[in-house]
Design an enzyme around this catalytic site. Structure first.
Site, PDB file in Angstrom:
ATOM      1  N   HIS A  33       0.793  -1.237   0.000  1.00 55.35           N
ATOM      2  CA  HIS A  33       0.000   0.000   0.000  1.00 55.35           C
ATOM      3  C   HIS A  33       0.820   1.278   0.000  1.00 55.35           C
ATOM      4  O   HIS A  33       0.266   2.360  -0.103  1.00 55.35           O
ATOM      5  CB  HIS A  33      -0.935   0.031   1.212  1.00 55.35           C
ATOM      6  CG  HIS A  33      -0.212   0.392   2.480  1.00 55.35           C
ATOM      7  ND1 HIS A  33       0.662  -0.461   3.101  1.00 55.35           N
ATOM      8  CD2 HIS A  33      -0.202   1.519   3.219  1.00 55.35           C
ATOM      9  CE1 HIS A  33       1.149   0.129   4.182  1.00 55.35           C
ATOM     10  NE2 HIS A  33       0.654   1.327   4.275  1.00 55.35           N
TER      11      HIS A  33
HETATM   12  N1  UDP Z   1      -4.039  -5.096   8.494  1.00 58.41           N
HETATM   13  C1  UDP Z   1      -5.325  -5.575   8.668  1.00 58.41           C
HETATM   14  N2  UDP Z   1      -6.031  -5.972   7.565  1.00 58.41           N
HETATM   15  C2  UDP Z   1      -5.517  -5.930   6.303  1.00 58.41           C
HETATM   16  C3  UDP Z   1      -4.184  -5.454   6.148  1.00 58.41           C
HETATM   17  C4  UDP Z   1      -3.480  -5.030   7.267  1.00 58.41           C
HETATM   18  O1  UDP Z   1      -5.825  -5.656   9.789  1.00 58.41           O
HETATM   19  O2  UDP Z   1      -6.222  -6.285   5.359  1.00 58.41           O
HETATM   20  C5  UDP Z   1      -3.299  -4.657   9.681  1.00 58.41           C
HETATM   21  C6  UDP Z   1      -1.949  -5.279   9.867  1.00 58.41           C
HETATM   22  O3  UDP Z   1      -2.028  -6.526  10.505  1.00 58.41           O
HETATM   23  C7  UDP Z   1      -1.229  -4.231  10.699  1.00 58.41           C
HETATM   24  C8  UDP Z   1      -1.814  -2.943  10.220  1.00 58.41           C
HETATM   25  O4  UDP Z   1      -3.031  -3.279   9.547  1.00 58.41           O
HETATM   26  O5  UDP Z   1      -1.521  -4.387  12.071  1.00 58.41           O
HETATM   27  C9  UDP Z   1      -0.847  -2.308   9.272  1.00 58.41           C
HETATM   28  O6  UDP Z   1      -1.432  -1.284   8.630  1.00 58.41           O
HETATM   29  P1  UDP Z   1      -0.866  -0.726   7.257  1.00 58.41           P
HETATM   30  O7  UDP Z   1      -0.098  -1.776   6.564  1.00 58.41           O
HETATM   31  O8  UDP Z   1      -2.035  -0.115   6.564  1.00 58.41           O
HETATM   32  O9  UDP Z   1       0.049   0.488   7.719  1.00 58.41           O
HETATM   33  P2  UDP Z   1       1.569   0.616   8.159  1.00 58.41           P
HETATM   34  O10 UDP Z   1       1.836  -0.358   9.251  1.00 58.41           O
HETATM   35  O11 UDP Z   1       2.413   0.406   6.952  1.00 58.41           O
HETATM   36  O12 UDP Z   1       1.653   2.028   8.652  1.00 58.41           O
END
Ligand code: UDP
Length: 368
Positions: free
Chosen positions: A212
């Protein structure tokens, strides 16, 4: 004591889960939740409030789906009004999104002390919106709750702690503490409720992937490289990819066709925990998912050129491969052929002792 918590994006709902539970144990703290609306689809927002048991937001700002400047500006204006009305003792923010920065700036300008959970992380890439948000939020925060020793070192290298105005709380300087990672608290707590995703055909062995980041989605060459690699891998082993709305849109814009990958809608956290626990390997550009792979003892291939979670690269359980198709496939094969278990590394306590939420709340209580 009154705390205004500002959140708005998926990872923040997850980070707030165990911290809000901890706050709720203290009857002398009132938490007021402001949801900026940065993420608004029900499978990117509502489901997490339900699954994590988060209190319903007291304020819904509805500021989503806009450019960075428009979102941050509109959020700040609305948060300022709320802070003037609520008069909190503390503004609590998480991570590195536009909601984090808007909450921190609005609070700091009204001289409300800011508590930043996940302080000190750096990718050293100022082109990432997240990097700008983190650095500015850290600079105006009173409490810098770091998840790792590396984060503490990053702050020290930048000259932190800085002088802030005299107040009974700060003793003039910012407070830097390594409390450990709240995402570890969440992973360990919620795994007892892990749920197999419904309506998806899941094979015995599969790879879990999430994509993403703007640096990948907004660059056709990079997104193509990643998806071509995943398509290739999926011929051999099922690749399950819960698709972020932004990635979905850009796949369509670039007319990128995927035949082999199992694309599914974004899942709730409990389903995500199930997928992590049952997968063979994780391929991701997410910050949070890289660590979760480690918490659930899965090797991780990171589809970025750098990471804030350098500890995992240092111990060899996470490989940084960028968006190059051949490099991704080669690393996948290396990990497959050499499945060294990562069990032993848990004892290193890289992310603390899973009591981060407790430590954060007890630090904040000292200000009352
Ligand atoms: N996550 C979720 N469902 C999904 C994809 C990700 O619950 O379909 C969770 C994942 O397990 C993690 C969090 O969302 O805890 C991560 O969010 P994201 O990847 O959007 O953001 P980042 O961590 O890169 O800031």
């Amino acid at each position: 004591m009154k705390i205004v918590t500002v959140l708005g994006a998926r990872p923040q709902f997850i980070k707030a889960g165990t911290v809000s539970q901890e706050i709720a144990k203290h009857k002398d703290i009132k938490e007021v939740i402001v949801h900026t609306g940065q993420h608004y689809d029900s499978n990117m927002s509502d489901i997490f409030f339900k699954q994590m048991g988060l209190p319903r937001p007291d304020y819904l700002l509805g500021v989503g789906g806009k450019s960075h400047g428009a979102m941050t500006g509109q959020m700040m204006e609305k948060i300022e009004e709320i802070l003037l009305r609520e008069k909190p003792h503390i503004v609590l923010v998480y991570g590195d999104t536009d909601s984090t920065l808007a909450g921190a700036l609005a609070g700091a300008k009204l001289h409300v002390p800011i508590a930043h959970v996940e302080a000190g992380l750096r990718s050293f890439d100022m082109k990432m919106p997240e990097e700008i948000n983190r650095i500015l939020t850290d600079r105006v925060s009173t409490w810098l709750f770091c998840p790792t020793e590396t984060a503490v070192k990053n702050l020290k290298n930048e000259g932190f702690p800085f002088f802030i105005y005299q107040s009974p709380i700060t003793n003039r300087f910012q407070l830097i503490t390594n409390v450990g990672d709240v995402m570890q608290d969440a992973a360990l707590f919620y795994k007892q409720y892990a749920k197999r995703p419904e309506n998806v055909k899941i094979e015995d062995k599969f790879i879990l992937s999430t994509i993403h980041r703007a640096e990948n989605t907004d660059n056709e060459k990079r997104l193509r490289g990643i998806f071509e690699a995943l398509e290739e891998i999926a011929k051999e082993k099922q690749v399950i990819l819960p698709l972020h709305p932004r990635t979905k849109k850009l796949l369509q814009n670039y007319s990128l066709i995927t035949n082999n990958i199992t694309l599914i809608d974004p899942v709730g956290y409990l389903e995500m925990v199930w997928l992590l626990e049952n997968s063979d390997m994780v391929l991701t550009d997410s910050g949070g998912v890289q660590k979760e792979a480690f918490f659930f003892k899965r090797p991780c291939i990171t589809l970025r050129d750098e990471t804030e979670w350098v500890e995992l690269v240092d111990i060899g359980v996470n490989k940084l491969v960028g968006a190059d198709k051949e490099k991704i496939i080669k690393t996948y094969k290396q990990f497959t052929n050499n499945q060294s278990p990562i069990t032993n590394h848990q004892s290193l306590n890289l992310y603390g002792d899973a009591k981060a939420s407790k430590k954060i709340v007890s630090e904040l209580l000292k200000a009352s």
